[in-house]
Scaffold this motif. Sequence first.
Motif, PDB file in Angstrom:
ATOM      1  N   GLU A 122       0.972  -1.301   0.239  1.00 48.58           N
ATOM      2  CA  GLU A 122      -0.270  -0.320  -0.436  1.00 48.58           C
ATOM      3  C   GLU A 122       1.173   1.045   0.014  1.00 48.58           C
ATOM      4  O   GLU A 122       0.915   1.853  -0.629  1.00 48.58           O
ATOM      5  CB  GLU A 122      -0.758   0.561   1.336  1.00 48.58           C
ATOM      6  CG  GLU A 122      -2.171   0.935   1.445  1.00 48.58           C
ATOM      7  CD  GLU A 122      -2.014   2.477   1.484  1.00 48.58           C
ATOM      8  OE1 GLU A 122      -0.619   2.128   2.636  1.00 48.58           O
ATOM      9  OE2 GLU A 122      -1.884   3.865   1.253  1.00 48.58           O
ATOM     10  N   ARG A 125       2.136   1.695  -3.849  1.00 47.13           N
ATOM     11  CA  ARG A 125       1.103   3.228  -4.698  1.00 47.13           C
ATOM     12  C   ARG A 125       1.640   3.971  -3.989  1.00 47.13           C
ATOM     13  O   ARG A 125       1.479   4.723  -4.981  1.00 47.13           O
ATOM     14  CB  ARG A 125      -0.026   2.001  -4.293  1.00 47.13           C
ATOM     15  CG  ARG A 125       0.358   0.450  -5.265  1.00 47.13           C
ATOM     16  CD  ARG A 125      -1.231  -0.507  -5.089  1.00 47.13           C
ATOM     17  NE  ARG A 125      -1.616  -0.949  -3.742  1.00 47.13           N
ATOM     18  CZ  ARG A 125      -1.659  -1.927  -3.261  1.00 47.13           C
ATOM     19  NH1 ARG A 125      -1.120  -2.680  -4.094  1.00 47.13           N
ATOM     20  NH2 ARG A 125      -2.572  -2.098  -1.775  1.00 47.13           N
ATOM     21  N   ARG A 126       1.309   4.411  -2.479  1.00 47.32           N
ATOM     22  CA  ARG A 126       1.023   5.516  -2.369  1.00 47.32           C
ATOM     23  C   ARG A 126       2.421   5.927  -2.743  1.00 47.32           C
ATOM     24  O   ARG A 126       1.925   7.629  -3.398  1.00 47.32           O
ATOM     25  CB  ARG A 126       0.624   5.898  -0.893  1.00 47.32           C
ATOM     26  CG  ARG A 126       0.555   7.265  -0.556  1.00 47.32           C
ATOM     27  CD  ARG A 126       0.148   6.872   1.203  1.00 47.32           C
ATOM     28  NE  ARG A 126       0.506   5.948   2.401  1.00 47.32           N
ATOM     29  CZ  ARG A 126       1.871   6.616   2.459  1.00 47.32           C
ATOM     30  NH1 ARG A 126       2.534   7.709   2.816  1.00 47.32           N
ATOM     31  NH2 ARG A 126       2.889   6.073   3.395  1.00 47.32           N
TER      32      ARG A 126
END
Lengths: 390, 390
Positions: A122, A125-126
């Motif tokens: 996550e 991706r951020r």
Amino acid sequence: MSTITLADLSTPSLILDRSRLLANTARMRQRAAQLGVGLRPHMKTAKSATIAAIAHDGAKGPVTVSTLAEARYFAAAGFRDILYAVPVAPQKLDQAAAIMRETGCDLKLITDHPAVAAAIAEAGRRLGLAFRVLIKIDCGLGRAGIPADSELLLPLAAALSAPDSATGGAVLAGVLTHAGHSYHAKDIAEIRRIAEDERLAVVTAAGRLRAAGHACPIVSVGSTPTALHAAHYDGVTEMRPGNYMFFDLFQAGVGSCRMEDIAVGVLASVVAHHPGRGHLLIDAGGLALSKDTGANEHLPGTGYGRVRQPGAAQPLPGLAVHDVHQEHGLVGRQDGAAPDFAAHPPGSRLLVLPNHSCMTAAMYDRYFVVDPAQGGPDAVIAEWDRVNGW
Amino acid sequence: MSTITLADLSTPSLILDRSRLLANTARMRQRAAQLGVGLRPHMKTAKSATIAAIAHDGAKGPVTVSTLAEARYFAAAGFRDILYAVPVAPQKLDQAAAIMRETGCDLKLITDHPAVAAAIAEAGRRLGLAFRVLIKIDCGLGRAGIPADSELLLPLAAALSAPDSATGGAVLAGVLTHAGHSYHAKDIAEIRRIAEDERLAVVTAAGRLRAAGHACPIVSVGSTPTALHAAHYDGVTEMRPGNYMFFDLFQAGVGSCRMEDIAVGVLASVVAHHPGRGHLLIDAGGLALSKDTGANEHLPGTGYGRVRQPGAAQPLPGLAVHDVHQEHGLVGRQDGAAPDFAAHPPGSRLLVLPNHSCMTAAMYDRYFVVDPAQGGPDAVIAEWDRVNGW
């Protein structure tokens, strides 16, 4: 600079013998070549860019680190391939990303927990960045990692497999393990058996991952005893020993080295004599030496360290640091007899060989380097920095 | 600055609770007043000028230090009356003189060896400076010092008595002792007996010196347990406790404090769960916590530390750091049952209470200060520096 000698140093100071460092690091490069694996030395012991380059015979090769402070330091010093080999806390992902962005280094992470794997993906991706992650496997130490046959292995791999790494996320980079239990082996034969367990653990895990369609480019093992005694490392791609650069009394006890291979010691001054209590007092105590007493497992009577004359190859027979307080060390004879006080007047110096060089060296911000082969045993030929803290 | 909270800190970090520090230091000032002695806090634990001033309720009062690095730091911070309470190595006299010259502080030294006393007097004459020196007395600890009835006492005093201190040399400033064996007392009654031994040792030595015509202005004792439990300190002029500012699990075990008085802890992150082995993995290991396990003597099962929620008063029932590696801590239940993994997900924080705060704090270069009475339990209201090394 004008020549500084050991006599000019304040005590306690950390002394590094470059001749021994060069011999120890050359030996491990030979072992890696003989075993047919890459060498990614663990820099948690030396924490020095100069020493990392020496370990690679001058190259800024792959390294292992134990803190993000080390990662940042080695990246700033030009090391490009860095493995942070402690399971990453989710809160550290932004720091890790910043190190990669600012230095361009390839900083690999490890985990064994699905929630952390998901957090890494996550965060990647951020941040628009692909974290390369190894899955930690336990091979019997019982500290960190999942067993090679764990049902968590494939879910972890799935969580770490970004559908498109170009857009960020996580990429499975391999598997690693650490046979720290080799430190407690009773003999070389047992170290060999543990080395085979270590090898089998990661090779088995890598096989399961590949069978499920995952790439598993890195298959990484490492501890100083197993690196020195493994019969073979078939299927392994790299090893990560660290302590071997310096060795210590523990490694001498477990059979990794000879006393005369130990490359670091703490220079201390005799400050008092207590004939009634049978000890010399030195100005190196629990902070200067650390409170690690691990070597006593293999070498009873070691206490907080053996002592030698600074220029000597061997410890003084029968002398050890029996007890420490914060800044006091009590040196006595292992047999309980009185030490030779006349041989060690106040102001004379002793070099204390550490139980565990990783712990002892961490108390110092620099090495005073001597090299008997260049300048004699007393000349300080260099000062090398270290990166401590977190 | 915008408000930083514990959640913003990287781990491991050293957290100091100012409310507890204020209460602990106020209590010791009351004790000194009640006992009718001066307070010369030992700064080897806190190593912070801010905290030294807090210990003196804002004044830059007398302090004790354990290294010349501390002496230099406290002198530069404006502390004028400094006692370096480790037997001085003769080679350190030039450094000590430089600190006195550069800062104008009164830096007192200690010794118990006639050859060192002679070296101090000689250095003082050579440097044109009068070193003020205390004779170290042993009161039963058996670490340093001569017994109060030693035949060395008067020769030491003679060696430290300059015929004319204006021309440099050495001046006898007093006697001191440290009842470190109070740490191993079985109950408060035994601490009281040791406190009386401590008092008698220096009062006896001072009496012998005065009977022989020597001035002995300073009669100094000090350990946190004896300072807190001594019945009286008749004949004593000052005490030198240090650990009391922070306390730790050891002091809780020996009866110096309650768990809720411990003012420092190491903030750590949970990084993995190992249900099969019954432990949580945290990112604080042997370097972050130290390898001191002394508290287990009084509190079996303490391991490398108890843990609590950062804002809580008490440790979490039954949880302790069972084992450490360099950067890994294994947290499990003392009864061997499985910990509540759901209560401690990866990324959650724990505060580890140290076995021995002197050793643990030494791994950090700063305190992150919280104060539940000002800003709540999570707000970092200040960063205070420390002076480590030598």
